[in-house]
Design a protein around this motif. Structure first.
Motif, short mmCIF file in Angstrom:
data_model
loop_
_atom_site.label_atom_id
_atom_site.label_comp_id
_atom_site.label_asym_id
_atom_site.label_seq_id
_atom_site.Cartn_x
_atom_site.Cartn_y
_atom_site.Cartn_z
N ALA A 294 -11.44 34.25 -40.65
CA ALA A 294 -13.20 35.25 -41.71
C ALA A 294 -11.72 36.72 -41.39
N PHE A 295 -11.33 37.11 -41.62
CA PHE A 295 -10.68 37.80 -42.54
C PHE A 295 -9.81 37.44 -43.49
N ARG A 296 -9.24 35.93 -43.63
CA ARG A 296 -8.66 35.47 -45.07
C ARG A 296 -9.90 35.54 -46.00
N GLU A 297 -11.12 34.90 -45.82
CA GLU A 297 -12.09 34.68 -46.87
C GLU A 297 -12.91 36.42 -47.34
N ARG A 298 -13.24 37.10 -45.93
CA ARG A 298 -13.32 38.49 -46.73
C ARG A 298 -12.81 39.02 -47.65
N ALA A 299 -10.99 38.49 -47.32
CA ALA A 299 -9.69 39.69 -47.89
C ALA A 299 -10.05 39.09 -49.54
N GLY A 300 -10.02 37.81 -49.24
CA GLY A 300 -10.15 36.90 -50.71
C GLY A 300 -11.45 38.09 -51.83
N GLU A 301 -12.53 37.74 -51.59
CA GLU A 301 -14.11 38.32 -51.78
C GLU A 301 -13.33 39.77 -51.97
N GLU A 302 -12.91 40.81 -51.35
CA GLU A 302 -12.67 41.93 -51.84
C GLU A 302 -12.28 42.76 -52.26
N ILE A 303 -10.54 41.95 -52.09
CA ILE A 303 -9.71 42.56 -52.71
C ILE A 303 -9.60 42.91 -54.06
N PRO A 304 -10.03 41.15 -55.25
CA PRO A 304 -10.20 41.44 -56.68
C PRO A 304 -11.02 42.24 -56.75
N ALA A 305 -12.36 42.03 -56.10
CA ALA A 305 -13.15 42.95 -56.63
C ALA A 305 -12.93 45.32 -56.59
N ALA A 306 -11.96 44.94 -55.91
CA ALA A 306 -11.41 46.36 -55.33
C ALA A 306 -10.21 47.10 -56.42
N PHE A 307 -10.36 46.54 -57.70
CA PHE A 307 -9.26 46.45 -58.48
C PHE A 307 -9.60 45.88 -59.67
N PRO A 308 -10.45 46.79 -60.01
CA PRO A 308 -10.66 46.34 -61.98
C PRO A 308 -10.59 46.56 -62.75
N GLN A 309 -8.52 47.28 -62.30
CA GLN A 309 -7.96 47.37 -63.76
C GLN A 309 -7.04 46.31 -63.64
N TRP A 310 -6.99 45.38 -62.97
CA TRP A 310 -6.25 43.99 -63.13
C TRP A 310 -6.81 43.35 -64.42
N SER A 311 -5.61 42.64 -64.49
CA SER A 311 -5.92 41.03 -65.73
C SER A 311 -6.96 40.43 -64.65
N ASP A 312 -7.47 39.70 -65.75
CA ASP A 312 -8.64 38.71 -66.18
C ASP A 312 -7.17 37.99 -64.63
N GLY A 313 -8.52 37.18 -64.24
CA GLY A 313 -7.68 35.82 -63.04
C GLY A 313 -6.51 35.92 -62.83
N LEU A 314 -6.11 37.35 -62.65
CA LEU A 314 -4.79 37.34 -61.79
C LEU A 314 -4.24 37.13 -60.53
N TYR A 315 -5.07 37.57 -59.52
CA TYR A 315 -4.96 37.51 -58.13
C TYR A 315 -4.79 34.93 -57.60
N ASP A 316 -5.73 34.74 -58.86
CA ASP A 316 -5.88 33.95 -59.11
C ASP A 316 -4.63 32.94 -59.04
N ARG A 317 -4.21 33.65 -60.94
CA ARG A 317 -2.38 33.31 -61.21
C ARG A 317 -1.48 33.21 -60.61
N ILE A 318 -1.64 34.36 -59.51
CA ILE A 318 -0.57 34.08 -58.48
C ILE A 318 -0.80 33.18 -57.24
N ARG A 319 -1.75 33.00 -56.98
CA ARG A 319 -1.82 32.24 -56.34
C ARG A 319 -1.48 31.04 -56.77
N GLN A 320 -1.39 30.46 -58.00
CA GLN A 320 -1.04 29.20 -58.45
C GLN A 320 0.55 29.14 -59.16
N ILE A 321 0.99 30.21 -59.14
CA ILE A 321 2.68 30.26 -58.97
C ILE A 321 3.18 29.72 -57.71
N MET A 322 2.47 30.10 -56.64
CA MET A 322 3.61 30.02 -55.07
C MET A 322 2.67 28.87 -54.74
#
Length: 333
Positions: free
Chosen positions: A303-331
């Motif tokens: 439940a914590f993981r799912e909530r973070a995946g939704e709320e964290i990218p939305a909390a930082f509109p200054q990030w580059s588009d698709g940043l969160y998913d790009r980093i996960r892809q690199i990992m």
């Protein structure tokens, strides 16, 4: 028979030799460059042990011409203050959070996002990527230099007054965080009320009821003796924290190429050493916390993981588009 006096030039040369030696003494003393290394961790914690071993290696590699002086327990100030000292040219290196670059290099903050990685090996892949090389250039343009990018700091858990099983259990619970937008957002995403403060202020804040919990790796939770006040360890595992050691670009540019190489190479040795110490001390700290009467609470983090995946990218509109998913892809590569 009258004894003759010693030749005057002998005394004169001897005196000149003494003066010459004395004149060289301050030059020799001034040749060594001392760098202060600042961190909030307590003496004896893995970071402190690793930094002091690093200081020995630097002195050895530089024949004493370059020295590191350790300043644990926030002796030189809080993270924000120390970072500013570094940026303005102080001979200083400090361990910080990638999320502390939010205002200058915002994309780097994603590395501190909660539940981004499930282990350290996958997260460390990021530091060999083209993406990270681009971020390093932006860091230098902002007045900083990353000396060591990849020091394993530990898996962060929550020590609090009560057991936690789901985000709703943290409603109204005040949790200490470092003064960083990402850490504030992370604790909010977990359901708690973030309360920024220096690590050195946490113990009295817990004792006075100003905060109800503190999150950090186990060696830090044990080293700070926070278990004397709050007795429930929730294994939230919300961050696999990898932290950089940073200095100011202005100071870095003053160092010779050889000195820079020494700090970089011995710094990587330190990072390897620190990871081993963190793993050893994590196991020891778990046992020590249990022995101190702390209740260890395991929980399903879905439940914590799912909530973070939704709320964290939305909390930082200054990030580059698709940043969160790009980093996960690199990992995942």
């Amino acid at each position: 028979m009258t004894k003759s006096n010693p030749p005057r030039f002998t005394a004169t040369l001897a005196g000149f030799g003494t003066l010459f030696a004395l004149s060289l003494a301050p030059l020799t003393a001034e040749a060594a460059t001392e760098i202060r290394v600042a961190y909030g961790n307590q003496p004896g914690e893995p970071v402190d042990v690793a930094v002091k071993a690093w200081a020995e290696r630097v002195a050895e590699a530089s024949d004493g011409e370059l020295t590191l002086a350790a300043f644990p327990a926030s002796q030189l100030g809080g993270e924000t203050e120390v970072m500013e000292q570094a940026r303005f040219g102080s001979p200083l290196i400090t361990i910080t959070a990638y999320s502390n670059f939010m205002s200058s290099v915002p994309d780097l903050a994603v590395l501190d996002a909660p539940y981004l990685a499930e282990d350290f090996d996958s997260k460390l892949k990021v530091f060999d990527s083209d993406w990270f090389a681009e971020q390093e250039q932006k860091v230098e343009a902002a007045g900083y230099h990353i000396v060591i990018p990849n020091t394993v700091y530990g898996v962060r858990h929550l020590l609090s007054r009560n057991a936690v099983s789901a985000p709703q259990d943290l409603a109204g619970v005040k949790v200490r965080v470092q003064n960083s937008p990402m850490y504030v957002a992370a604790i909010e995403a977990m359901g708690a009320v973030p309360t920024p403060m220096s690590l050195g202020d946490v113990y009295p804040a817990l004792a006075q009821g100003l905060v109800d919990g503190v999150e950090n790796p186990l060696p830090v939770l044990y080293g700070g003796k926070f278990y004397e006040v709050v007795k429930t360890l929730n294994l939230t595992g919300h961050m696999h924290t990898v932290a950089p050691f940073v200095t100011g670009q202005a100071f870095w540019d003053q160092l010779s190429a050889e000195e820079q190489q020494i700090l970089t190479e011995t710094g990587q040795e330190m990072a390897t050493n620190l990871r081993g110490l963190v793993e050893q001390e994590t196991a020891k700290s778990m046992q020590a916390l249990t022995n101190a009467g702390v209740e260890v609470h395991e929980l399903d983090t879905t439940a914590f993981r799912e909530r973070a995946g939704e709320e964290i990218p939305a909390a930082f509109p200054q990030w580059s588009d698709g940043l969160y998913d790009r980093i996960r892809q690199i990992m995942e590569e």
